[in-house]
Design an enzyme around this catalytic site. Structure first.
Site, mmCIF file in Angstrom:
data_model
loop_
_atom_site.group_PDB
_atom_site.id
_atom_site.type_symbol
_atom_site.label_atom_id
_atom_site.label_comp_id
_atom_site.label_asym_id
_atom_site.label_seq_id
_atom_site.Cartn_x
_atom_site.Cartn_y
_atom_site.Cartn_z
ATOM 1 N N ARG A 104 69.422 29.042 35.813
ATOM 2 C CA ARG A 104 70.249 28.007 35.172
ATOM 3 C C ARG A 104 69.961 28.087 33.683
ATOM 4 O O ARG A 104 68.822 27.898 33.248
ATOM 5 C CB ARG A 104 69.924 26.616 35.717
ATOM 6 C CG ARG A 104 70.515 25.508 34.863
ATOM 7 C CD ARG A 104 70.458 24.147 35.490
ATOM 8 N NE ARG A 104 71.411 24.027 36.580
ATOM 9 C CZ ARG A 104 71.811 22.883 37.107
ATOM 10 N NH1 ARG A 104 71.343 21.738 36.639
ATOM 11 N NH2 ARG A 104 72.683 22.857 38.099
ATOM 12 N N HIS A 131 79.829 27.180 37.182
ATOM 13 C CA HIS A 131 78.870 26.615 38.137
ATOM 14 C C HIS A 131 79.337 26.980 39.559
ATOM 15 O O HIS A 131 79.761 26.115 40.333
ATOM 16 C CB HIS A 131 78.801 25.100 37.947
ATOM 17 C CG HIS A 131 77.642 24.443 38.631
ATOM 18 N ND1 HIS A 131 76.628 25.157 39.250
ATOM 19 C CD2 HIS A 131 77.318 23.130 38.794
ATOM 20 C CE1 HIS A 131 75.745 24.297 39.757
ATOM 21 N NE2 HIS A 131 76.152 23.066 39.506
ATOM 22 N N GLN A 134 78.082 25.224 42.992
ATOM 23 C CA GLN A 134 78.648 23.914 43.297
ATOM 24 C C GLN A 134 79.971 24.059 44.048
ATOM 25 O O GLN A 134 80.274 23.281 44.953
ATOM 26 C CB GLN A 134 78.875 23.123 41.996
ATOM 27 C CG GLN A 134 79.376 21.718 42.225
ATOM 28 C CD GLN A 134 78.359 20.824 42.884
ATOM 29 O OE1 GLN A 134 77.226 20.725 42.423
ATOM 30 N NE2 GLN A 134 78.729 20.165 43.980
ATOM 31 N N ASP A 219 83.913 15.216 36.543
ATOM 32 C CA ASP A 219 82.541 15.550 36.138
ATOM 33 C C ASP A 219 82.264 14.765 34.858
ATOM 34 O O ASP A 219 83.184 14.167 34.266
ATOM 35 C CB ASP A 219 82.448 17.074 35.910
ATOM 36 C CG ASP A 219 81.036 17.576 35.623
ATOM 37 O OD1 ASP A 219 80.068 16.811 35.820
ATOM 38 O OD2 ASP A 219 80.903 18.743 35.197
ATOM 39 N N CYS A 259 80.271 16.521 41.237
ATOM 40 C CA CYS A 259 79.084 17.352 41.470
ATOM 41 C C CYS A 259 77.785 16.568 41.275
ATOM 42 O O CYS A 259 76.745 16.988 41.757
ATOM 43 C CB CYS A 259 79.116 18.581 40.568
ATOM 44 S SG CYS A 259 79.036 18.218 38.805
ATOM 45 N N ARG A 287 74.984 21.370 49.042
ATOM 46 C CA ARG A 287 74.383 22.372 48.156
ATOM 47 C C ARG A 287 73.323 23.156 48.934
ATOM 48 O O ARG A 287 73.195 24.368 48.802
ATOM 49 C CB ARG A 287 73.740 21.700 46.928
ATOM 50 C CG ARG A 287 74.726 21.050 45.980
ATOM 51 C CD ARG A 287 75.599 22.072 45.274
ATOM 52 N NE ARG A 287 74.826 23.058 44.535
ATOM 53 C CZ ARG A 287 74.291 22.861 43.330
ATOM 54 N NH1 ARG A 287 74.479 21.725 42.698
ATOM 55 N NH2 ARG A 287 73.599 23.818 42.725
HETATM 56 N N1 NVA Z 1 79.143 19.918 33.619
HETATM 57 C C1 NVA Z 1 77.825 19.454 33.936
HETATM 58 C C2 NVA Z 1 77.482 19.767 35.353
HETATM 59 C C3 NVA Z 1 76.121 19.313 35.791
HETATM 60 C C4 NVA Z 1 75.783 19.686 37.205
HETATM 61 C C5 NVA Z 1 76.824 20.083 32.981
HETATM 62 O O1 NVA Z 1 76.944 21.279 32.680
HETATM 63 O O2 NVA Z 1 75.934 19.375 32.507
HETATM 64 N N1 CP Z 2 75.351 19.235 40.604
HETATM 65 C C1 CP Z 2 74.234 19.783 40.102
HETATM 66 O O1 CP Z 2 74.166 20.987 39.828
HETATM 67 O O2 CP Z 2 73.191 18.906 39.989
HETATM 68 P P1 CP Z 2 71.788 19.164 39.254
HETATM 69 O O3 CP Z 2 72.078 19.278 37.779
HETATM 70 O O4 CP Z 2 70.975 17.962 39.600
HETATM 71 O O5 CP Z 2 71.186 20.428 39.784
#
Ligand code: NVA
Ligand code: CP
Length: 301
Positions: A104, A131, A134, A219, A259, A287
């Site tokens: 990540r 992502h 997800q 989101d 998500c 997930r």
């Molecule tokens: N769009 C959000 C998703 C988090 C799971 C982010 O990138 O922070």
């Molecule tokens: N939806 C998601 O990826 O959650 P986290 O940021 O908690 O991993």
């Protein structure tokens, strides 16, 4: 055979994606029935997190443990990655010691660079651009709740962000129509929209976007790394909140996904997650099952 990676949904064929989703449903049943399934004893996953996470970390770590393997949490704070060791060197070293890697990070180019130099499968666990993990959980959840998504309409309300881009890929790979409703200046990547023009419509009006939609998704307005834009974004996205009233304008059988983490009072109303049409917590649990199916897929190719 060359090592398979999962950096976007396009790394698997539509048929392989269906296989993973169906397998996720099966692995969930096995888990519920207490069936022990440990095909990856002594296998190790390296989990590199350059951004925060709850669901992603817990699901990958629990998934590897349930498979009889092990997951190792690596943060840039405590590794040489945070001190500037090249991605290519890190990838060669880490992949020489583990069986699979999950990353990540911010730039998508980082996971691509890592994958180029990795001798084991690499999974994108969120970048600024995509992502895909997800989406596996979301597609599993839709399949469980409503059956095939093929030919259905999905509405994405809000920011044209990493999740939105993965929904665009999903529209193509799972064969559905995607209506994106976003304010001016927050559209999804223009090239991606162009490349999927037959599946994606970019609109302004959330009510128009949810018309006939079987699935409504949103989101956060400010993603990780955009914290300083929070206030400006709150203004830009006013009018893009998903609420039970907006859901009433969607198809009769519509369900709602997010998500998570969610900001009540911003992209969703205070009561949206408690509405019977919300499946956000099933989606979160999935997930675990979807990524177990993905790990199994990648480790057995
Ligand atoms: N769009 C959000 C998703 C988090 C799971 C982010 O990138 O922070
Ligand atoms: N939806 C998601 O990826 O959650 P986290 O940021 O908690 O991993």
């Amino acid at each position: 055979m060359s090592t398979r990676h999962f950096l976007t949904l396009n790394d698997l064929s539509p048929q392989e994606l269906q296989e993973v989703v169906q397998r996720a449903i099966e692995l969930k049943r096995m888990q519920y029935e207490g069936e022990l399934y440990e095909p990856f004893k002594n296998q190790v996953m390296a989990m590199i997190f350059e951004k925060a996470s709850t669901r992603t970390r817990v699901s990958f770590e629990a998934g590897m443990a349930q498979f009889g393997g092990h997951a190792m949490f690596l943060s840039p704070r405590d590794t040489q990655l945070g001190r500037g060791e090249p991605i290519s060197d890190s990838a060669r070293v880490i992949s020489s010691m583990v069986d699979i890697v999950m990353i990540r990070t911010f730039s998508h180019a980082v996971v691509e660079e890592f994958a180029r130099h990795s001798s084991v499968p690499v999974i994108n666990a969120l970048t600024d651009e995509f992502h895909p993990c997800q989406l596996l959980a979301d597609m599993q959840t839709f399949a469980e709740q409503r059956g095939s998504i093929q030919g259905k309409t999905v509405a994405w309300i809000g920011d044209g962000n990493n999740m939105c881009s993965s929904y665009i890929n999903a529209a193509c790979q799972f064969d559905f129509q995607l209506n994106v409703a976003c304010p001016e200046g927050f559209e999804p990547d223009a090239e991606l929209v162009q490349a999927n023009a037959d599946r994606v419509k970019v609109l302004r009006d959330p009510v128009e976007a949810v018309k006939d939609a079987s699935l409504v998704v949103t989101d956060v307005w400010a993603s990780m790394g955009q914290e300083e834009e929070q206030q400006q974004r709150e203004q830009a996205f006013a009018g893009y909140q998903v609420s039970p009233a907006l859901m009433d304008r969607a198809a009769e059988e519509a369900i709602f996904m997010h998500c998570l983490p969610a900001h009540r009072g911003e992209e969703i109303s205070e009561d949206m997650l408690d509405d019977p049409r919300s499946v956000a917590f099933d989606e979160a649990e999935n997930r675990l099952h979807a990524q177990k199916a993905l790990i199994e897929f990648l480790l057995t190719r």
